[in-house]
Design an enzyme around this catalytic site. Structure first.
Site, PDB file in Angstrom:
ATOM      1  N   SER A   1       0.943  -1.036   0.040  1.00  0.00           N
ATOM      2  CA  SER A   1       0.067   0.132   0.070  1.00  0.00           C
ATOM      3  C   SER A   1       0.783   1.125   0.070  1.00  0.00           C
ATOM      4  O   SER A   1       2.141   1.109   0.455  1.00  0.00           O
ATOM      5  CB  SER A   1      -0.789  -0.170   1.306  1.00  0.00           C
ATOM      6  OG  SER A   1      -1.944  -0.778   0.975  1.00  0.00           O
TER       7      SER A   1
ATOM      8  N   SER B   1      -3.081  -3.651  -2.793  1.00  0.00           N
ATOM      9  CA  SER B   1      -2.522  -2.500  -2.421  1.00  0.00           C
ATOM     10  C   SER B   1      -3.629  -1.397  -2.028  1.00  0.00           C
ATOM     11  O   SER B   1      -4.475  -1.318  -2.979  1.00  0.00           O
ATOM     12  CB  SER B   1      -1.561  -1.919  -3.637  1.00  0.00           C
ATOM     13  OG  SER B   1      -0.485  -1.238  -3.049  1.00  0.00           O
TER      14      SER B   1
ATOM     15  N   ASP C   1      -3.763   2.087  -2.616  1.00  0.00           N
ATOM     16  CA  ASP C   1      -3.009   3.299  -3.086  1.00  0.00           C
ATOM     17  C   ASP C   1      -3.788   4.615  -3.034  1.00  0.00           C
ATOM     18  O   ASP C   1      -4.707   4.459  -4.029  1.00  0.00           O
ATOM     19  CB  ASP C   1      -2.284   3.047  -4.544  1.00  0.00           C
ATOM     20  CG  ASP C   1      -1.310   1.969  -4.120  1.00  0.00           C
ATOM     21  OD1 ASP C   1      -1.089   1.408  -2.991  1.00  0.00           O
ATOM     22  OD2 ASP C   1      -1.076   1.185  -5.102  1.00  0.00           O
TER      23      ASP C   1
END
Lengths: 384, 384, 384, 384
Positions: free
Chosen positions: B251, B289, B291
């Site tokens: 992340s 992830s 993001d």
């Protein structure tokens, strides 16, 4: 002139990989092209005539159209799941809202010069009616998908020189097999990092326990300033910056095809990775850039039929589960193929002179390969 | 332990630039940190205690919180325009919808470990009430902004070990000046390309006829596999791949600060460029992830007052016109500073052993610099 | 035939308010029309010819175009902040992504039949070039905004009968003052709750300490089944259900104009309220409906200039602060005016026979007014 | 006090339908509640203590939590497809971005007072860990979904009085069967059109050739001013406007459950129809309102398993085809059930005095029914 008739899809200029450039680590498909995704076809019509001073509405003409057909059947009756991602919306992608709403595409995907969008859309309507005479009579309307970049530097854009016949020729002439790249079709009048740009393509094969899928990419690449160019991590552009004048009004249209069985949401996730490949070529997605990604899957297990019998309205689908094992290789494939497709557009495009004597030169592959070799990035053949 | 007390913000490990890495072409601010944007402060609280086998809910503890304060005044009364961009939403950014709706942030921005989000949000509420006792009594509610990454590999995440006092200490201790990087604050338990990650920062100065603006970045970097790592275009990771085991649950939270007078839409455009910098470090924004990019402007001419007299409800603003001249340098600044902030997180982070003896080693700067030097990418000092 | 020449904008059929229907509580503008917003003009071109059996591509023709001009100046040079909200995206609104990205409109807003969108967009390009010969030569491209509904039931849609001259006539003939409603312009071939529909308009005046603003609405109304119709809270449709055959392929395009000084985000909030007015007429925004709202402000203090001197790139704006006092009346105005504009489309539209003898009858105002009177909802004159 | 223990789910005040109000035309489910969707359970914890002057942080307390459990299994292992639609984002819906990204919900859906969101989220984490001890140890993190409205008028919001035990009690005590409405759970401190509001529920049955589906709705209703209230098309509020003081800081959380086999995109389409039902009660979705719709399907053929064997990653799904026949009845069901659920919240809620002697009175059902009867809208029993 239809680029698919009498146009050598592999002219003298090499593709990036032929020069020894190796983008990423995944294997390419057989053709390293969007057409590696079984069923996908590409057609170009290229329009080059006139020379000299710009006569608005008349010429010189450096433009036309490229179409991508997701499968070989009737797209209106047998739609493909799709998603469109907008990185920078200074541009147009006609049809985007319906793709968003219904999660599918029912039209060939057409790419063209900016001001041609209306006429190309109208031509796709004509084509759809030809194939499906019931459209807007007994059945619903039709949603053409048309993306664009500006060919302002070389072309008489105001003239909107594309004709319905050009679009029909591109659709009817669309073929499997190698894809003409560079100065062809919608790419005819495009610029890339201050050099000649246009059409590029690439593909990757993803092998996992879940299955073997192909990701194919096609770009209409028309962005960037020379000093921004990065090739496989090497800032080649800084060595070129002085040599080319560069008013930037860029854009890029990216088409992602796959046979991995994903629906619209999964495809949107794929589409969102294409900018990561774009970034690796040096793009900052400038203000004036219309940067769009259109992703579709033509897997049979996710097709969207136009007609459904009321009693059979619960469709049996086969959809790829999303987890790191299934998605990360697909994401990587998109990133790698985007980067390579853009390089192919740059490497393959040939010098073209357009309106007012404006010239976009083919990128200097000797300088580029020297820089790559100096950085230890060239594994293959030399150039020239 | 509050990282701002008794913590050397520049310990033995160097920043990328100190090793001679030069990302991009724009000049950095004086500190090459988010705090180069006048008024911005950063605070960390770091929590490290316990060792050995994981006892869920008890420890070992490798976590805590980092806060970014957009300006020195009362954020609730004097909000900053802001936008949040989601690249891959496998994660949380509490407060996002209100930022979307109203285009502003009224809270310190807090970053923490994933499962701490609830408690950190609650602590920000406590802080806001302390500063504005009228909240939810005579005035409206309050919108805390909390982002997160997973510190699962090193930390007892289930324990949610952050305490209200930790958050208050980070906010109260937030300072201008150099920013502690690496294994600190929210970055304590984070991993980056299979090595130790965490907090990183960078900045760029943009000079144009329109004005001189600063773009400051701070990342909580916690993503990637070793073989993906790219440093300044060099695929360093391929030389490292064998040496580090790498289960990826990455992340990244990216905070973009600027004093360029932009409103929410303009800031969203800035935020959308951060992934382009992320891409250049090798990320593919993996499935797992989370993001996110949070962008704000603290320029006085675009502030959003909480209270407006009815007769003065048409606010006089000064907003940067958007065109290639004004926006492209800002976009470039975001791309460059994102890349460099991530490298700083990697370069500065120090080895940490966490739960079950799991270790994240500091990235091997010797190998990295050798690779860069071999590629001709190092302009500066050597390491060690 | 240009509806503005020789077409009585107030033929025999009354507007809802003339029959005593009172929607909401805010006062209307002088004309109860979108043109109450100072500077806004509307133009229609109406195309009706041929009769009898459908000959695809030939006729009968029941279609054409309506344009809204946000102000009297050059829209390309002096753009208006704008936002487009999609309620149900089974339709097209060309230009939407650029409006999203840049927060402004630089084109007349054109409404037409679905398959005409390409040709109308092309005609707007022609118009923009005529007004700004530098487009796509020395300056950037141009973003036409075109929305659509399907006039399939009455019109030979496949024929795409709109011509460039029709669009130019609508733009050139656009006027302040009363707006022709019902079976006119883009509304020519439209259906509404199984009756004849088309163009409707309404407005509201908002007076507050912050200022006095006008909200003007124009709809291209083409949706619904008879039994769904609700007029001022009375389910009139349930009394009509048996009398009209109703294949639904609806849509509605809603244009919201205001002189309240809002930027794109504030206008998006206004746009999102229009569906609340739509709902009160009985719509469920059916699957096949393309339901879009385009909102703009033509206040001088928020205009977006095309050209900005580099040294003056920080624009001095006056923007309405958003709070309950300022926004709620504007929201209410949008909700009320949307509902009333749709009723005006229904009440004003006159019976039309189209292709294959298909007829859309004018709504039976006697039945409607009786129902309203029975429910105690009629304050005014009777009908007939 | 857990509302499910010792709380009569049908106290003296009647539901709208019991008074003869008939919203729409579709049949309700057996209970006319969200729990008509097989497998869905609802739990409330209600917290009422203290009286008199507000002592911030201490009381009086008028708040707590309501949870909706999409099915009876382990939600983390067997997720449900879902979508969240934001009508006006002045509020919070924690978890929204991950629902957007992955298209599913893996958590009970919790509703509470605004400032409690952090603590309730933390409690859901505790619950998830209890059920799935591997979370954040060997498997990924967890995404709690928490929505909120402000109970500022009656409750000591600053106190964040909800406790982990309250949330666990609501989850553990969640039941099928009739749902307590009005002044209960998260609805304890809520206001509606200036009267007492809170929890309401309703359902509709959709029968088609494609199948028979249930749509169930639950609202946390906390918005509006008295004069806005519309009941079944009758502007009842205009008769009430003088009688109740009304500072509006509204909000509504709407939860849509169905067993129709839709994925996230289809569910988003359902969610977008809920505001159309909201509109019919008189709402304009005011500036200060946090208006969210959470929609999920618990049909088995669309579930999203947490663990997938690599070799079986192509999931066999059964997904409803989207066309007018399949979707329009579902849309209508959402619109009707939203309107009726809000009325049920209003009709069922009982008078409550809160902080500083603030009182929200139960809505005057006698006045309302008289107004409905006068308008010919009452088909059933009288009141009282």
């Amino acid at each position: 002139m239809n680029a698919n008739e009498g146009h050598d899809p592999a002219p003298s200029r090499p593709r990036a990989r032929e020069l020894g450039v190796r983008i990423g680590t995944l294997p390419t498909g057989r053709l390293n092209a969007i057409t590696d995704v079984p069923g996908v076809r590409v057609g170009h019509t290229t329009l080059i005539h006139g020379d000299g001073e710009l006569q608005p509405g008349i010429g010189p003409v450096r433009t036309d159209v490229t179409v991508i057909l997701p499968h070989e059947g009737n797209l209106f009756l047998d739609k493909v799941p799709a998603a469109i991602h907008v990185l920078n919306g200074f541009g147009k992608c006609l049809g985007q809202e319906q793709v968003d709403e219904l999660g599918c595409i029912e039209s060939p995907i057409a790419l063209t010069g900016t001001l041609n969008v209306g006429l190309v859309a109208d031509a796709l309507v004509a084509h759809a009616i030809r194939e499906n005479p019931e459209i807007a009579i007994t059945t619903s309307s039709f949603n053409p998908v048309v993306g664009e970049c500006s060919d302002q530097y070389l072309n008489d854009m105001q003239g909107r020189h594309v004709r319905e016949a050009d679009v029909l020729a591109a659709v009817d002439g669309a073929t499997h097999g190698a894809v003409a790249e560079g100065t062809v079709g919608a790419g005819t009048g495009m610029s890339l990092f201050g050099y000649k740009g246009g059409i590029g393509t690439s593909s990757r094969i993803v092998v996992s326990k879940a299955g073997t899928w192909t990701v194919g990419l096609l770009v209409l690449a028309n962005f960037g300033r020379p000093e921004q160019l990065v090739v496989d991590g090497v800032s080649v552009g800084r060595m070129l910056a002085q040599t080319v004048e560069a008013p930037e009004r860029g854009s890029i249209m990216i088409v992602v095809a796959t046979d991995a069985p994903l629906l619209d949401r999964g495809l949107r996730r794929l589409a969102r990775r294409a900018p990561l490949g774009l970034a690796r070529t040096g793009s900052i997605s400038g203000h004036g850039s219309g940067d769009y990604v259109i992703a579709f899957s033509n897997a049979r297990s996710v097709r969207v039929p136009h007609d459904v019998a009321p009693g059979n309205a619960v469709l049996p689908l086969g959809v790829l589960a999303e987890n790191s094992q299934t998605m990360d290789p697909l994401f990587q494939a998109v990133v790698e193929a985007t980067e390579e497709a853009i390089l192919n557009a740059l490497f393959r495009a040939t010098t073209l002179r357009g309106r007012d004597g404006n010239i976009r030169f083919a990128a200097p592959l000797d300088v580029i390969t020297q820089a790559l070799r100096a950085a230890g990035r060239l594994g293959g053949a030399e150039y020239p």
